[in-house]
Enzyme design. Structure first.
Site, PDB file in Angstrom:
ATOM      1  N   HIS A 142      55.044  55.659  48.473  1.00  0.00           N
ATOM      2  CA  HIS A 142      54.594  56.946  47.894  1.00  0.00           C
ATOM      3  C   HIS A 142      54.953  58.133  48.795  1.00  0.00           C
ATOM      4  O   HIS A 142      55.342  59.176  48.330  1.00  0.00           O
ATOM      5  CB  HIS A 142      53.084  56.876  47.643  1.00  0.00           C
ATOM      6  CG  HIS A 142      52.625  57.766  46.532  1.00  0.00           C
ATOM      7  ND1 HIS A 142      51.594  57.446  45.696  1.00  0.00           N
ATOM      8  CD2 HIS A 142      53.046  58.981  46.101  1.00  0.00           C
ATOM      9  CE1 HIS A 142      51.409  58.419  44.809  1.00  0.00           C
ATOM     10  NE2 HIS A 142      52.283  59.350  45.043  1.00  0.00           N
ATOM     11  N   TYR A 153      46.509  56.795  41.700  1.00  0.00           N
ATOM     12  CA  TYR A 153      46.037  57.619  40.595  1.00  0.00           C
ATOM     13  C   TYR A 153      44.733  57.066  40.017  1.00  0.00           C
ATOM     14  O   TYR A 153      44.660  55.920  39.567  1.00  0.00           O
ATOM     15  CB  TYR A 153      47.108  57.732  39.500  1.00  0.00           C
ATOM     16  CG  TYR A 153      48.430  58.336  39.983  1.00  0.00           C
ATOM     17  CD1 TYR A 153      48.506  59.055  41.178  1.00  0.00           C
ATOM     18  CD2 TYR A 153      49.601  58.180  39.259  1.00  0.00           C
ATOM     19  CE1 TYR A 153      49.702  59.594  41.630  1.00  0.00           C
ATOM     20  CE2 TYR A 153      50.803  58.722  39.702  1.00  0.00           C
ATOM     21  CZ  TYR A 153      50.842  59.428  40.891  1.00  0.00           C
ATOM     22  OH  TYR A 153      52.027  59.957  41.333  1.00  0.00           O
TER      23      TYR A 153
HETATM   24  P1  NAP Z   1      53.477  68.234  35.698  1.00  0.00           P
HETATM   25  O1  NAP Z   1      54.083  67.152  34.912  1.00  0.00           O
HETATM   26  O2  NAP Z   1      54.337  69.270  36.309  1.00  0.00           O
HETATM   27  O3  NAP Z   1      52.383  69.008  34.844  1.00  0.00           O
HETATM   28  C1  NAP Z   1      51.379  68.365  34.114  1.00  0.00           C
HETATM   29  C2  NAP Z   1      50.644  69.469  33.347  1.00  0.00           C
HETATM   30  O4  NAP Z   1      51.539  70.019  32.362  1.00  0.00           O
HETATM   31  C3  NAP Z   1      49.435  68.970  32.607  1.00  0.00           C
HETATM   32  O5  NAP Z   1      48.436  69.958  32.734  1.00  0.00           O
HETATM   33  C4  NAP Z   1      49.902  68.881  31.156  1.00  0.00           C
HETATM   34  O6  NAP Z   1      48.873  69.144  30.251  1.00  0.00           O
HETATM   35  C5  NAP Z   1      50.906  69.993  31.102  1.00  0.00           C
HETATM   36  N1  NAP Z   1      51.923  69.768  30.062  1.00  0.00           N
HETATM   37  C6  NAP Z   1      52.636  68.646  29.817  1.00  0.00           C
HETATM   38  N2  NAP Z   1      53.488  68.823  28.791  1.00  0.00           N
HETATM   39  C7  NAP Z   1      53.286  70.099  28.368  1.00  0.00           C
HETATM   40  C8  NAP Z   1      53.861  70.889  27.339  1.00  0.00           C
HETATM   41  N3  NAP Z   1      54.820  70.404  26.554  1.00  0.00           N
HETATM   42  N4  NAP Z   1      53.416  72.167  27.189  1.00  0.00           N
HETATM   43  C9  NAP Z   1      52.465  72.686  27.993  1.00  0.00           C
HETATM   44  N5  NAP Z   1      51.891  71.984  28.998  1.00  0.00           N
HETATM   45  C10 NAP Z   1      52.308  70.703  29.175  1.00  0.00           C
HETATM   46  O7  NAP Z   1      52.558  67.668  36.886  1.00  0.00           O
HETATM   47  P2  NAP Z   1      52.295  66.280  37.569  1.00  0.00           P
HETATM   48  O8  NAP Z   1      51.406  65.450  36.761  1.00  0.00           O
HETATM   49  O9  NAP Z   1      51.905  66.585  38.973  1.00  0.00           O
HETATM   50  O10 NAP Z   1      53.739  65.566  37.685  1.00  0.00           O
HETATM   51  C11 NAP Z   1      54.225  64.661  36.742  1.00  0.00           C
HETATM   52  C12 NAP Z   1      54.133  63.221  37.232  1.00  0.00           C
HETATM   53  O11 NAP Z   1      54.906  63.038  38.409  1.00  0.00           O
HETATM   54  C13 NAP Z   1      52.739  62.784  37.659  1.00  0.00           C
HETATM   55  O12 NAP Z   1      51.896  62.562  36.551  1.00  0.00           O
HETATM   56  C14 NAP Z   1      53.051  61.577  38.479  1.00  0.00           C
HETATM   57  O13 NAP Z   1      53.340  60.465  37.639  1.00  0.00           O
HETATM   58  C15 NAP Z   1      54.296  62.044  39.227  1.00  0.00           C
HETATM   59  N6  NAP Z   1      53.993  62.647  40.545  1.00  0.00           N
HETATM   60  C16 NAP Z   1      54.395  61.990  41.662  1.00  0.00           C
HETATM   61  C17 NAP Z   1      54.130  62.501  42.929  1.00  0.00           C
HETATM   62  C18 NAP Z   1      54.586  61.765  44.142  1.00  0.00           C
HETATM   63  O14 NAP Z   1      54.146  62.098  45.259  1.00  0.00           O
HETATM   64  N7  NAP Z   1      55.464  60.809  44.005  1.00  0.00           N
HETATM   65  C19 NAP Z   1      53.435  63.731  43.062  1.00  0.00           C
HETATM   66  C20 NAP Z   1      53.056  64.398  41.897  1.00  0.00           C
HETATM   67  C21 NAP Z   1      53.360  63.862  40.655  1.00  0.00           C
HETATM   68  P3  NAP Z   1      48.255  67.969  29.306  1.00  0.00           P
HETATM   69  O15 NAP Z   1      47.798  66.918  30.229  1.00  0.00           O
HETATM   70  O16 NAP Z   1      47.197  68.693  28.565  1.00  0.00           O
HETATM   71  O17 NAP Z   1      49.371  67.503  28.420  1.00  0.00           O
END
Ligand code: NAP
Length: 286
Positions: A119, A61
């Site tokens: 990962h 990241y």
């Molecule tokens: P996500 O959590 O599904 O979505 C993040 C988005 O949702 C951001 O745009 C955020 O906006 C918004 N958001 C958060 N809370 C909100 C709320 N209460 N109301 C409205 N919008 C909201 O996506 P993600 O970041 O892909 O997944 C979460 C985490 O999982 C990652 O950050 C990472 O740590 C992990 N991940 C792991 C893998 C893997 O391969 N292992 C892959 C993807 C993700 P703001 O930023 O403006 O709050």
């Protein structure tokens, strides 16, 4: 129903018995834009204050800068945090995993990672990565290890590798629009007491845009669509979720989703809009 922790945030057990919060803090796409840094830092700090004490990050990241941001946030409060980071598959040889972990520890400003994940699966044999994980556990540099984006055949192969049964979690894509794991991976992990960590619970925000069913259920609860999408995951045994929230307001909203209880009517309406899988499908990834 998972047991509540001191902060009121429910917890689930790892196979080795340690309990982790059902709701944590994601960090993908954090530390990309310097103008957002103070807000992102405040969001993570508030998350810890509210008992969301699991932070998920990765060497990937922002090319390590997300780990540096997490390092700033946890400085002085390391013992409160269950810290998750990940090694890239291209680094996941025996020596490469150890070197990657040491770089992550430096960026995180700590002497240990609580859960270190592969990962996704790459070219190095699982056996090699597991050997490195074991060495890191023995050296006290990681406390537990697990995997991410591994489907059932990979997990079965992992169980056959020496030490492979020590896997403590599989972090995978799971949300209302990605329900494929409900027929294969989720029951497989549950049967073995391996937590499923649901990443991208909002499909990176796309799930929340103009969905009528989510909006209708949200209205009934005086909640937001995001809270309903999260509560839908958090109702499940053996699953935790790690949404990324870049603002304190979003963190607060996500924390409050833990107090929502969806009714049978809510679940039926969501099933109508986001049908459960009818047959096993390969694991989807983002
Ligand atoms: P996500 O959590 O599904 O979505 C993040 C988005 O949702 C951001 O745009 C955020 O906006 C918004 N958001 C958060 N809370 C909100 C709320 N209460 N109301 C409205 N919008 C909201 O996506 P993600 O970041 O892909 O997944 C979460 C985490 O999982 C990652 O950050 C990472 O740590 C992990 N991940 C792991 C893998 C893997 O391969 N292992 C892959 C993807 C993700 P703001 O930023 O403006 O709050």
């Amino acid at each position: 129903m998972p047991a509540p922790s001191v902060s009121g945030v429910r917890t689930i057990a790892l196979p080795l018995g340690e309990r982790i919060p059902v709701l944590g803090l994601g960090t993908w796409f954090m530390a990309e834009d310097p103008s957002l840094r103070a807000t992102e830092r405040a969001a993570l700090e508030l998350g810890l204050d509210l008992g969301l004490t699991l932070i998920d990050t990765a060497e990937l990241y922002a090319d390590g800068r997300a780990e540096e941001l997490v390092g700033e946030v946890i400085a002085g409060r390391r013992d409160e945090v269950f810290l998750v980071s990940k090694v890239l598959p291209t680094n996941a040889s025996r020596a490469g995993t150890i070197a990657a972990c040491e770089r992550s520890l430096r960026r995180l400003g700590t002497d240990r990672i609580d859960l270190y994940l592969l990962h996704w699966r790459g070219a190095f044999p699982l056996e090699e990565t597991v050997l490195a994980f074991q060495e890191l556990v023995e050296a006290g540099k990681i406390r537990h290890w697990g995997v991410s984006n591994l489907d059932v055949p990979d997990l079965e192969e992992l169980s056959g590798v020496p030490g492979g049964s020590q896997v403590q979690a599989d972090q995978v894509l799971y949300n209302l629009s990605r329900r494929g794991i409900e027929l294969g991976l989720l029951p497989w992990c549950r049967a073995r007491g391996i937590p499923v960590m649901a990443y991208s619970p909002y499909e990176q925000g796309r799930l929340l845009r103009d969905d009528a069913a989510l909006a209708a259920v949200a209205e009934r609860h005086g909640a937001t669509p995001a809270q309903i999408a999260l509560a839908w995951i958090l109702r499940l045994d053996g699953v935790n979720a790690i949404p990324k929230a870049g603002t304190p307001a979003h963190v607060e909203e996500n924390r409050a989703a833990l107090d929502l209880r969806l009714t049978r009517e809510d679940l039926a309406e969501l099933d109508g809009a986001f049908p459960p899988p009818e047959e096993e499908r390969p694991l989807e990834v983002l």
